[in-house]
Design an enzyme around this catalytic site. Structure first.
Site, PDB file in Angstrom:
ATOM      1  N   GLU A   1       0.775  -1.155  -0.059  1.00  0.00           N
ATOM      2  CA  GLU A   1       0.204   0.036  -0.028  1.00  0.00           C
ATOM      3  C   GLU A   1       0.877   1.315   0.034  1.00  0.00           C
ATOM      4  O   GLU A   1       2.336   1.115  -0.326  1.00  0.00           O
ATOM      5  CB  GLU A   1      -0.806  -0.064   0.911  1.00  0.00           C
ATOM      6  CG  GLU A   1      -1.838  -1.216   1.279  1.00  0.00           C
ATOM      7  CD  GLU A   1      -2.693  -1.364   2.415  1.00  0.00           C
ATOM      8  OE1 GLU A   1      -3.273  -0.344   3.189  1.00  0.00           O
ATOM      9  OE2 GLU A   1      -2.863  -2.592   2.904  1.00  0.00           O
TER      10      GLU A   1
ATOM     11  N   LYS B   1      -1.152   3.061  -5.472  1.00  0.00           N
ATOM     12  CA  LYS B   1      -0.074   1.859  -5.339  1.00  0.00           C
ATOM     13  C   LYS B   1       0.685   1.515  -6.516  1.00  0.00           C
ATOM     14  O   LYS B   1       1.424   0.602  -6.725  1.00  0.00           O
ATOM     15  CB  LYS B   1      -1.014   0.670  -5.110  1.00  0.00           C
ATOM     16  CG  LYS B   1      -1.553   0.850  -3.909  1.00  0.00           C
ATOM     17  CD  LYS B   1      -2.807  -0.494  -3.611  1.00  0.00           C
ATOM     18  CE  LYS B   1      -3.900  -0.238  -2.434  1.00  0.00           C
ATOM     19  NZ  LYS B   1      -4.660  -1.190  -2.551  1.00  0.00           N
TER      20      LYS B   1
ATOM     21  N   ARG C   1     -12.890  -9.679   1.517  1.00  0.00           N
ATOM     22  CA  ARG C   1     -11.522  -9.163   2.242  1.00  0.00           C
ATOM     23  C   ARG C   1     -11.937  -9.352   3.646  1.00  0.00           C
ATOM     24  O   ARG C   1     -13.158  -9.690   3.979  1.00  0.00           O
ATOM     25  CB  ARG C   1     -11.255  -7.579   1.945  1.00  0.00           C
ATOM     26  CG  ARG C   1     -11.242  -7.491   0.291  1.00  0.00           C
ATOM     27  CD  ARG C   1      -9.903  -8.320  -0.140  1.00  0.00           C
ATOM     28  NE  ARG C   1      -8.702  -7.770   0.203  1.00  0.00           N
ATOM     29  CZ  ARG C   1      -8.005  -6.791  -0.432  1.00  0.00           C
ATOM     30  NH1 ARG C   1      -8.471  -6.005  -1.088  1.00  0.00           N
ATOM     31  NH2 ARG C   1      -6.833  -6.454   0.063  1.00  0.00           N
TER      32      ARG C   1
END
Ligand SMILES: [Zn+2]
Length: 279
Positions: free
Chosen positions: A3, A61, A268
């Site tokens: 990240e 990113k 997630r």
């Protein structure tokens, strides 16, 4: 997946180590990683060889290499991509998954290693590449001073989505993923499944402050290495050992001692304290 703090660490290292170097050759054994344009290995070599690496930047990113001749090459490391600066005489055996290598004019090799082969490359004239939807539609940078409270409220408050998912949406804010969304929500005592429209102004103020502070802290520690992330000399980042809630399921909350829970959200995981992040 790396990240903002991990990608920024790589970018800072690359600027120190390869800025100003000229690419004298390449090796590419996984041409499918080239996402744009549709070119083969030879055409990729023509676009890169002989060019100088003028500077490296981060956006979200993504890692952006500005090359001489107005060329921009963008690389997304995805899950397992990492860069390694190899000494030409002694190739690093740990990095046998180097599917793309740049031979530099100081006889070093900048290798992009990617075990799962999910990393992606885009290359072309600067304006052409920057106009691709992936990059044009990115949300603002969280550490940018221009992302102030009123802007943040506009981005978040009127959307009817779970705050955890919204924070990870790169078109809303760029650079935040699973780790730092969990950390920022814990810091601001917000339950991850709260609908964004239900957050008060005070909660949003706390959340924005938490996002900025957790990203800055991790950046200082050179990012977080749970599994794959390494910097360009192969070292791990140090944030993971100091994490607040991410991947601490079953462990006591650092604030109140309650056991940390994990819930699934859109494929997630979100980690949270059921006491402090009560809804
Ligand atoms: Zn707690």
């Amino acid at each position: 997946m790396p990240e903002l703090p991990e990608v920024q660490t790589i970018v800072d290292d690359l600027n120190r180590q390869v800025r100003g170097r000229r690419i004298v050759g390449i090796a590419l054994d996984w041409p499918k990683m080239i996402q744009y344009p549709a070119i083969n290995k030879r055409q990729f070599a023509v676009l890169t060889c002989g060019r100088k690496i003028l500077r490296v930047e981060r956006r979200g990113k993504y890692i952006k290499f500005y090359l001489s001749g107005n060329i921009l090459m963008i690389i997304h490391p995805k899950m397992t991509g990492r860069f390694l600066l190899e000494n030409g005489e002694k190739p690093e055996t740990n990095y046998r998954h180097s599917h793309l290598k740049f031979y530099l004019d100081n006889s070093k090799i900048l290798a992009f290693s990617d075990v799962r082969k999910l990393g992606k490359v885009w290359i072309g004239k600067i304006a052409e590449v920057e106009n691709l939807a992936n990059f044009k539609n990115l949300g603002p940078e969280p550490l940018n001073k221009s992302l102030n409270l009123s802007k943040f409220i506009k981005l978040i408050q009127f959307k009817k989505r779970k705050i955890k998912q919204l924070l990870m949406d790169q078109t809303v804010i760029a650079g935040i993923g699973n780790i730092y969304s969990d950390e920022a929500l814990w810091l601001s005592k917000i339950y991850p499944l709260t609908l964004s429209q239900d957050l008060t102004k005070i909660q949003l103020k706390t959340l924005l402050r938490a996002i900025k502070s957790v990203l800055k802290k991790s950046l200082k520690l050179r990012g977080s290495s749970m599994r794959d992330y390494r910097d360009i000399v192969g070292n791990q980042g140090n944030y993971y050992e100091q994490r607040l809630v991410y991947h601490r399921e079953g462990e006591p909350c650092l604030r109140c001692g309650t056991k940390i829970r994990r819930i699934k959200i859109g494929g997630r995981s979100a980690h949270y304290c059921p006491q402090c992040q009560y809804h």
